[in-house]
Design an enzyme around this catalytic site. Structure first.
Site, PDB file in Angstrom:
ATOM      1  N   ASP A   6      -6.877  -1.074  -2.029  1.00  0.00           N
ATOM      2  CA  ASP A   6      -5.884  -1.187  -0.957  1.00  0.00           C
ATOM      3  C   ASP A   6      -6.442  -2.127   0.096  1.00  0.00           C
ATOM      4  OD1 ASP A   6      -3.479  -0.706   0.426  1.00  0.00           O
ATOM      5  OD2 ASP A   6      -4.456   0.748   1.714  1.00  0.00           O
ATOM      6  N   SER A   7      -5.527  -2.686   0.896  1.00  0.00           N
ATOM      7  CA  SER A   7      -5.972  -3.529   1.996  1.00  0.00           C
ATOM      8  C   SER A   7      -6.793  -2.709   2.996  1.00  0.00           C
ATOM      9  CB  SER A   7      -4.762  -4.136   2.693  1.00  0.00           C
ATOM     10  OG  SER A   7      -3.870  -3.101   3.075  1.00  0.00           O
ATOM     11  N   CYS A  69      -1.997  -0.808  -3.010  1.00  0.00           N
ATOM     12  CA  CYS A  69      -1.346  -1.527  -1.910  1.00  0.00           C
ATOM     13  C   CYS A  69      -0.008  -2.126  -2.383  1.00  0.00           C
ATOM     14  CB  CYS A  69      -2.289  -2.640  -1.463  1.00  0.00           C
ATOM     15  SG  CYS A  69      -1.662  -3.650  -0.124  1.00  0.00           S
ATOM     16  N   GLU A 168      -2.667   2.754  12.148  1.00  0.00           N
ATOM     17  CA  GLU A 168      -4.049   2.302  12.379  1.00  0.00           C
ATOM     18  C   GLU A 168      -4.549   2.788  13.739  1.00  0.00           C
ATOM     19  OE1 GLU A 168      -6.192   0.050  10.628  1.00  0.00           O
ATOM     20  OE2 GLU A 168      -4.913   0.130   8.855  1.00  0.00           O
ATOM     21  N   CYS A 204       4.820   1.799   1.283  1.00  0.00           N
ATOM     22  CA  CYS A 204       3.613   1.314   1.963  1.00  0.00           C
ATOM     23  C   CYS A 204       2.628   2.464   2.024  1.00  0.00           C
ATOM     24  CB  CYS A 204       3.962   0.836   3.370  1.00  0.00           C
ATOM     25  SG  CYS A 204       2.503   0.408   4.340  1.00  0.00           S
ATOM     26  N   HIS A 206       0.459   3.354   4.119  1.00  0.00           N
ATOM     27  CA  HIS A 206       0.245   4.024   5.406  1.00  0.00           C
ATOM     28  C   HIS A 206       1.362   5.004   5.775  1.00  0.00           C
ATOM     29  CE1 HIS A 206      -2.822   1.026   6.004  1.00  0.00           C
ATOM     30  NE2 HIS A 206      -3.029   1.368   7.257  1.00  0.00           N
TER      31      HIS A 206
HETATM   32  N1  DGL Z   1      -1.613  -1.300   2.200  1.00  0.00           N
HETATM   33  C1  DGL Z   1      -0.460  -1.997   2.686  1.00  0.00           C
HETATM   34  C2  DGL Z   1       0.784  -1.698   1.861  1.00  0.00           C
HETATM   35  O1  DGL Z   1       0.852  -0.740   1.149  1.00  0.00           O
HETATM   36  C3  DGL Z   1      -0.170  -1.635   4.116  1.00  0.00           C
HETATM   37  C4  DGL Z   1      -1.177  -2.153   5.062  1.00  0.00           C
HETATM   38  C5  DGL Z   1      -1.216  -3.656   5.153  1.00  0.00           C
HETATM   39  O2  DGL Z   1      -0.238  -4.263   5.663  1.00  0.00           O
HETATM   40  O3  DGL Z   1      -2.206  -4.186   4.729  1.00  0.00           O
HETATM   41  O4  DGL Z   1       1.715  -2.439   1.923  1.00  0.00           O
END
Ligand code: DGL
Length: 287
Positions: A6-7, A69, A168, A204, A206
């Site tokens: 994931d990011s 992600c 965040e 997403c 998050h």
């Molecule tokens: N992990 C990203 C997603 O699922 C969300 C966070 C980001 O924008 O990096 O889209």
């Protein structure tokens, strides 16, 4: 190990479901926290960063990588599967979160291999919705898959640019978070002519952390789908259908966590999601 990318730390919401559903396997979680969020970045940047992350996981001997992600799945998965793997890594596999999520959104039961080339599309109808980062929504990945799998379903897609920054910053419940959630939910409803969808997918990593507030702001008839359990049950099904891939996975119950930024910050956020203390290492991804 199963690599999970994931990011940032949000993908731990997906890992947590994987650990519940498939605890015996070894997992290596990688967060590119130094370059997150990906959601407002260009397609080129997301492609480049995701390739570096996946290559790092391959180097650590992961035969299978799950892109938890959505932004990476939406922007980079097709390119990785169609170009990179055949040319450079024919023995590795990468799975994303868009396809399994669309199957769940369309009500296609687990175990039904609803491949458009092999079976008839679902005849589900009505209105469903996807919420995601600007990059995920701009890619129309959810729309493309849904039109193949359930062409009679109407889809409304809404970008929610401030939800990741809210999470965040730990703003999960207050008046500020409520203002932005209401604003984007209203915009989604306006695009659907005032109708609430029967299913609302949190596209997403998050967004599941905003679930308590989101449930208060949506009517009970709207079912909110978070991706963790969807991805876990469909990965279990994929492993059953690909025993030759499953055999390559370690089953020692190992867990390893890596981030490209401050390990202490990641461990603090991550331990709240996994309800466990985390040992996190810092790594560098090479361009
Ligand atoms: N992990 C990203 C997603 O699922 C969300 C966070 C980001 O924008 O990096 O889209």
């Amino acid at each position: 190990m199963i690599g999970v990318f994931d990011s940032g730390f949000g993908g731990l919401t997906v890992l947590s479901a994987l650990l519940r559903a498939l605890p015996a396997y070894d997992y290596l979680y990688l967060a590119d926290s130094a370059r997150a969020p990906y959601g407002a970045r260009s397609a080129e940047a997301v492609n480049e960063f995701t390739l570096e992350a996946v290559e790092w996981l391959f180097e650590q001997s992961c035969p299978l990588v799950v892109l938890a992600c959505n932004t990476a799945s939406a922007r980079a998965l097709r390119n990785l599967q169609q170009r990179h793997l055949p040319a450079r890594r024919p023995d590795r596999r990468i799975l994303g979160v868009v396809r399994p999520s669309v199957e769940a959104l369309a009500g296609i039961p687990v175990g039904t291999v609803a491949h458009p080339d092999h079976s008839a599309p679902s005849d589900a109808s009505g209105l469903v919705a996807v919420l995601g980062t600007p990059a995920t929504i701009a890619s129309d990945s959810y729309g493309i898959e849904l039109r193949k799998l359930a062409p009679r379903l109407r889809l409304v897609q809404q970008a929610c640019p401030l939800w990741v920054p809210l999470v965040e910053a730990g703003e999960l419940e207050g008046a500020g978070a409520e203002y932005f959630l209401r604003k984007d939910l209203e915009a989604m409803r306006a695009s659907a002519g005032g109708e609430w969808p029967s299913r609302l997918l949190l596209g997403c990593t998050h967004y599941p952390l905003l679930l308590p507030l989101l449930s208060r702001l949506t009517p009970p008839e709207t079912e909110i789908l978070a991706q963790g359990d969807i991805v876990a049950e469909r990965l279990a099904d994929w492993l059953r259908r690909h025993p030759e891939e499953e055999k390559r996975l370690g089953r020692g119950g190992l867990r390893r966590f890596a981030t490209t930024d401050d390990p202490g910050w990641f461990a603090e956020r991550g331990s709240r999601i996994l309800d466990d203390s985390l040992n996190v290492e810092r790594v560098r991804l090479c361009g």
